[in-house]
Design a protein around this motif. Structure first.
Motif, PDB file in Angstrom:
ATOM      1  N   MET A   1       0.824  -1.186   0.000  1.00 43.52           N
ATOM      2  CA  MET A   1       0.000   0.000   0.000  1.00 43.52           C
ATOM      3  C   MET A   1       0.882   1.270   0.000  1.00 43.52           C
ATOM      4  SD  MET A   1      -3.060   0.762   2.494  1.00 43.52           S
ATOM      5  CE  MET A   1      -3.807   2.287   2.631  1.00 43.52           C
ATOM      6  N   VAL A   2       2.010   1.266   0.668  1.00 47.62           N
ATOM      7  CA  VAL A   2       2.908   2.418   0.719  1.00 47.62           C
ATOM      8  C   VAL A   2       3.479   2.701  -0.668  1.00 47.62           C
ATOM      9  CG1 VAL A   2       5.062   3.282   1.703  1.00 47.62           C
ATOM     10  CG2 VAL A   2       3.466   2.038   3.143  1.00 47.62           C
ATOM     11  N   LYS A   3       3.809   1.649  -1.422  1.00 47.84           N
ATOM     12  CA  LYS A   3       4.372   1.832  -2.758  1.00 47.84           C
ATOM     13  C   LYS A   3       3.352   2.461  -3.699  1.00 47.84           C
ATOM     14  CE  LYS A   3       7.673  -1.936  -2.631  1.00 47.84           C
ATOM     15  NZ  LYS A   3       8.106  -3.196  -3.241  1.00 47.84           N
ATOM     16  N   THR A   4       2.112   2.075  -3.593  1.00 47.29           N
ATOM     17  CA  THR A   4       1.095   2.622  -4.490  1.00 47.29           C
ATOM     18  C   THR A   4       0.743   4.065  -4.121  1.00 47.29           C
ATOM     19  OG1 THR A   4      -0.676   1.702  -3.113  1.00 47.29           O
ATOM     20  CG2 THR A   4       0.095   0.370  -4.978  1.00 47.29           C
ATOM     21  N   ALA A   5       0.918   4.449  -2.869  1.00 49.36           N
ATOM     22  CA  ALA A   5       0.598   5.816  -2.437  1.00 49.36           C
ATOM     23  C   ALA A   5       1.774   6.762  -2.620  1.00 49.36           C
ATOM     24  CB  ALA A   5       0.166   5.805  -0.982  1.00 49.36           C
ATOM     25  N   ALA A   6       2.973   6.258  -2.835  1.00 45.89           N
ATOM     26  CA  ALA A   6       4.155   7.111  -2.923  1.00 45.89           C
ATOM     27  C   ALA A   6       4.140   7.995  -4.158  1.00 45.89           C
ATOM     28  CB  ALA A   6       5.418   6.249  -2.902  1.00 45.89           C
ATOM     29  N   ILE A   7       3.774   7.477  -5.292  1.00 42.14           N
ATOM     30  CA  ILE A   7       3.771   8.271  -6.535  1.00 42.14           C
ATOM     31  C   ILE A   7       2.711   9.370  -6.484  1.00 42.14           C
ATOM     32  CG2 ILE A   7       3.376   8.178  -9.020  1.00 42.14           C
ATOM     33  CD1 ILE A   7       4.780   5.465  -8.995  1.00 42.14           C
ATOM     34  N   PRO A   8       1.459   9.073  -6.121  1.00 45.94           N
ATOM     35  CA  PRO A   8       0.487  10.171  -6.019  1.00 45.94           C
ATOM     36  C   PRO A   8       0.873  11.207  -4.950  1.00 45.94           C
ATOM     37  CG  PRO A   8      -0.657   8.077  -6.125  1.00 45.94           C
ATOM     38  CD  PRO A   8       0.789   7.778  -5.988  1.00 45.94           C
ATOM     39  N   ALA A   9       1.472  10.759  -3.833  1.00 47.30           N
ATOM     40  CA  ALA A   9       1.885  11.695  -2.781  1.00 47.30           C
ATOM     41  C   ALA A   9       2.986  12.617  -3.300  1.00 47.30           C
ATOM     42  CB  ALA A   9       2.354  10.933  -1.550  1.00 47.30           C
ATOM     43  N   ALA A  10       3.940  12.077  -4.041  1.00 47.60           N
ATOM     44  CA  ALA A  10       5.001  12.901  -4.625  1.00 47.60           C
ATOM     45  C   ALA A  10       4.422  13.883  -5.637  1.00 47.60           C
ATOM     46  CB  ALA A  10       6.056  12.011  -5.282  1.00 47.60           C
ATOM     47  N   ALA A  11       3.460  13.439  -6.423  1.00 50.92           N
ATOM     48  CA  ALA A  11       2.822  14.324  -7.405  1.00 50.92           C
ATOM     49  C   ALA A  11       2.081  15.454  -6.706  1.00 50.92           C
ATOM     50  CB  ALA A  11       1.884  13.536  -8.302  1.00 50.92           C
ATOM     51  N   ILE A  12       1.407  15.138  -5.612  1.00 53.81           N
ATOM     52  CA  ILE A  12       0.678  16.171  -4.857  1.00 53.81           C
ATOM     53  C   ILE A  12       1.657  17.178  -4.260  1.00 53.81           C
ATOM     54  CG2 ILE A  12      -0.712  16.563  -2.773  1.00 53.81           C
ATOM     55  CD1 ILE A  12      -2.225  13.990  -3.500  1.00 53.81           C
ATOM     56  N   LEU A  13       2.785  16.711  -3.732  1.00 45.71           N
ATOM     57  CA  LEU A  13       3.793  17.618  -3.182  1.00 45.71           C
ATOM     58  C   LEU A  13       4.377  18.537  -4.263  1.00 45.71           C
ATOM     59  CD1 LEU A  13       5.681  15.282  -0.685  1.00 45.71           C
ATOM     60  CD2 LEU A  13       4.157  17.176  -0.143  1.00 45.71           C
ATOM     61  N   ILE A  14       4.642  17.988  -5.424  1.00 48.49           N
ATOM     62  CA  ILE A  14       5.176  18.801  -6.526  1.00 48.49           C
ATOM     63  C   ILE A  14       4.159  19.845  -6.976  1.00 48.49           C
ATOM     64  CG2 ILE A  14       5.926  18.716  -8.937  1.00 48.49           C
ATOM     65  CD1 ILE A  14       7.249  16.012  -8.252  1.00 48.49           C
ATOM     66  N   ILE A  15       2.918  19.426  -7.110  1.00 51.12           N
ATOM     67  CA  ILE A  15       1.863  20.373  -7.503  1.00 51.12           C
ATOM     68  C   ILE A  15       1.698  21.452  -6.434  1.00 51.12           C
ATOM     69  CG2 ILE A  15      -0.630  20.594  -7.877  1.00 51.12           C
ATOM     70  CD1 ILE A  15      -0.492  17.820  -9.245  1.00 51.12           C
TER      71      ILE A  15
END
Length: 94
Positions: A1-15
């Protein structure tokens, strides 16, 4: 679950980073008021410089070698050679 949430979390931080920079950065929306103030100051400086340039242009026209204004020429010569007495008053014609 952490691996699947890491990419969207990084995208949200960048945005979020770019959104905050667009609002509060040195060129953001909140800096717009400062730019307007600087524009007004620069326009006032430009107006002063244009007025001074017009004064210099007028004086240059008075000293045109083809037809020198006798009064202005006399005033310039007397002022630069120190022949103006302290009790004399020079009245500008501008």
């Amino acid at each position: 679950m952490v691996k699947t949430a890491a990419i969207p979390a990084a995208a949200i931080l960048i945005i979020g980073y770019f959104a905050s920079a667009a609002l509060i950065g040195p060129n953001g929306l909140f800096a717009l008021g400062g730019y307007r103030t600087q524009l007004k100051d620069k326009q006032a400086q430009l107006k002063t410089a244009q007025d001074y340039r017009a004064t210099l242009q007028h004086r240059a026209e008075l000293l045109d070698p083809r037809h020198v204004d006798a009064d202005y020429g006399d005033e310039i010569v007397r002022r630069t050679t120190g022949q103006v007495r302290p009790d004399e008053v020079i009245i500008p014609r501008d």
